[in-house]
Design a protein around this motif. Sequence first.
Motif, PDB file in Angstrom:
ATOM      1  N   TRP A 198       0.819  -1.216   0.000  1.00 36.16           N
ATOM      2  CA  TRP A 198       0.000   0.000   0.000  1.00 36.16           C
ATOM      3  C   TRP A 198       0.856   1.270   0.000  1.00 36.16           C
ATOM      4  O   TRP A 198       0.344   2.367  -0.242  1.00 36.16           O
ATOM      5  CB  TRP A 198      -0.907   0.025   1.230  1.00 36.16           C
ATOM      6  CG  TRP A 198      -0.162  -0.080   2.531  1.00 36.16           C
ATOM      7  CD1 TRP A 198       0.220  -1.224   3.165  1.00 36.16           C
ATOM      8  CD2 TRP A 198       0.328   0.996   3.337  1.00 36.16           C
ATOM      9  NE1 TRP A 198       0.903  -0.939   4.326  1.00 36.16           N
ATOM     10  CE2 TRP A 198       0.981   0.414   4.460  1.00 36.16           C
ATOM     11  CE3 TRP A 198       0.262   2.381   3.245  1.00 36.16           C
ATOM     12  CZ2 TRP A 198       1.570   1.189   5.463  1.00 36.16           C
ATOM     13  CZ3 TRP A 198       0.859   3.148   4.229  1.00 36.16           C
ATOM     14  CH2 TRP A 198       1.502   2.550   5.328  1.00 36.16           C
TER      15      TRP A 198
ATOM     16  N   ASN B 225       0.793 -11.334   6.483  1.00 41.13           N
ATOM     17  CA  ASN B 225      -0.655 -11.511   6.402  1.00 41.13           C
ATOM     18  C   ASN B 225      -1.439 -10.765   7.479  1.00 41.13           C
ATOM     19  O   ASN B 225      -2.661 -10.930   7.558  1.00 41.13           O
ATOM     20  CB  ASN B 225      -1.005 -13.007   6.460  1.00 41.13           C
ATOM     21  CG  ASN B 225      -0.703 -13.711   5.149  1.00 41.13           C
ATOM     22  OD1 ASN B 225      -1.046 -13.224   4.077  1.00 41.13           O
ATOM     23  ND2 ASN B 225      -0.036 -14.856   5.223  1.00 41.13           N
TER      24      ASN B 225
ATOM     25  N   GLU C 118      -3.556  -7.957   9.124  1.00 48.32           N
ATOM     26  CA  GLU C 118      -4.397  -6.846   8.702  1.00 48.32           C
ATOM     27  C   GLU C 118      -4.238  -5.681   9.687  1.00 48.32           C
ATOM     28  O   GLU C 118      -3.886  -5.883  10.841  1.00 48.32           O
ATOM     29  CB  GLU C 118      -5.866  -7.281   8.639  1.00 48.32           C
ATOM     30  CG  GLU C 118      -6.133  -8.361   7.597  1.00 48.32           C
ATOM     31  CD  GLU C 118      -7.596  -8.756   7.544  1.00 48.32           C
ATOM     32  OE1 GLU C 118      -8.379  -8.270   8.392  1.00 48.32           O
ATOM     33  OE2 GLU C 118      -7.959  -9.562   6.666  1.00 48.32           O
ATOM     34  N   GLY C 119      -4.505  -4.481   9.216  1.00 46.43           N
ATOM     35  CA  GLY C 119      -4.508  -3.321  10.097  1.00 46.43           C
ATOM     36  C   GLY C 119      -3.245  -2.496  10.096  1.00 46.43           C
ATOM     37  O   GLY C 119      -3.254  -1.336  10.540  1.00 46.43           O
ATOM     38  N   TYR C 120      -2.144  -3.044   9.575  1.00 49.18           N
ATOM     39  CA  TYR C 120      -0.900  -2.275   9.560  1.00 49.18           C
ATOM     40  C   TYR C 120      -0.804  -1.313   8.372  1.00 49.18           C
ATOM     41  O   TYR C 120       0.214  -0.640   8.211  1.00 49.18           O
ATOM     42  CB  TYR C 120       0.309  -3.213   9.599  1.00 49.18           C
ATOM     43  CG  TYR C 120       0.687  -3.646  10.993  1.00 49.18           C
ATOM     44  CD1 TYR C 120       1.573  -2.903  11.766  1.00 49.18           C
ATOM     45  CD2 TYR C 120       0.143  -4.785  11.564  1.00 49.18           C
ATOM     46  CE1 TYR C 120       1.923  -3.291  13.048  1.00 49.18           C
ATOM     47  CE2 TYR C 120       0.479  -5.186  12.857  1.00 49.18           C
ATOM     48  CZ  TYR C 120       1.361  -4.429  13.586  1.00 49.18           C
ATOM     49  OH  TYR C 120       1.697  -4.813  14.870  1.00 49.18           O
ATOM     50  N   ASP C 121      -1.862  -1.249   7.569  1.00 43.70           N
ATOM     51  CA  ASP C 121      -1.900  -0.233   6.526  1.00 43.70           C
ATOM     52  C   ASP C 121      -2.434   1.095   7.058  1.00 43.70           C
ATOM     53  O   ASP C 121      -2.626   2.051   6.306  1.00 43.70           O
ATOM     54  CB  ASP C 121      -2.752  -0.707   5.338  1.00 43.70           C
ATOM     55  CG  ASP C 121      -4.157  -1.110   5.738  1.00 43.70           C
ATOM     56  OD1 ASP C 121      -4.447  -1.179   6.944  1.00 43.70           O
ATOM     57  OD2 ASP C 121      -4.966  -1.373   4.835  1.00 43.70           O
TER      58      ASP C 121
END
Length: 258
Positions: free
Chosen positions: A129, A163, A165-168
């Motif tokens: 991202w 894998n 989620e949430g670290y974007d």
Amino acid sequence: MTSSEPVFHRYVALGDSFTEGLGDPAPDRPNGLYGWADRVAEQLSGVTDDFAYANLAVRGKLLGQIIDDQLEPALAMAPDLVTVYAGGNDLMRPSVDIDALVARYDEAIGALTAAGATVAVWTAYDAGWSAVFRTLRGRTAIYNELVRAVARKHGAVLVDFWNFEGYDDLRMWDWDRLHMSSAGHQRMAVEVLDALGAAHTLADPGLGPAREISRREERREDLAWTKGFLLPWFGRRLTGKSSGDGVSARRPALAPIR
């Protein structure tokens, strides 16, 4: 605690800035940092009276340097738990021999597991991202597949950062967008403890919805980040300097965490 939950007595953390704790300031702690590894140690220390913890990680270190400088001291401490995060700085170099990199990693993980330690390893994060770091996505994916094979070969615990989620969410990262923020470290500690199957009382940081910003504000923040971090970071790469020059391991010997 149930009989199936592990109990560890001697925990040694190896690695670079990720494990040293950059992005999670704590003025009263060694090197002025807290980090996920300290959080993990605090939780593990609550189930035994003889728990001790060392953190040998130093920011900026390449995988080979981590193995050369930290592996033998770690083995000498006879740990029953070792965490090893390494390779991220290598992947950001202009060129990298991933096969040779993971071959050294394989040897190190083999030595640690042969000594009887439970070993936890990581896949590298998927920064697809990010406009800047997405260029590393291909080599990171190759590295991760090889690390997964190393983990299977040696029976290591895999913390599959790729894998998560949430670290974007930029709130999970420090101002430099390279090191995790306090919220990112808190979440990582939860993930590590869960991967180990260890009981804990930590909770996800629960940041809630991110605030919306205008395109103009986003450009202004990107420009400040480029000037404040990205250009100096490239400058260090070109001159061969490291953020770890002159920095020592903040917990070089086993000692109680509390």
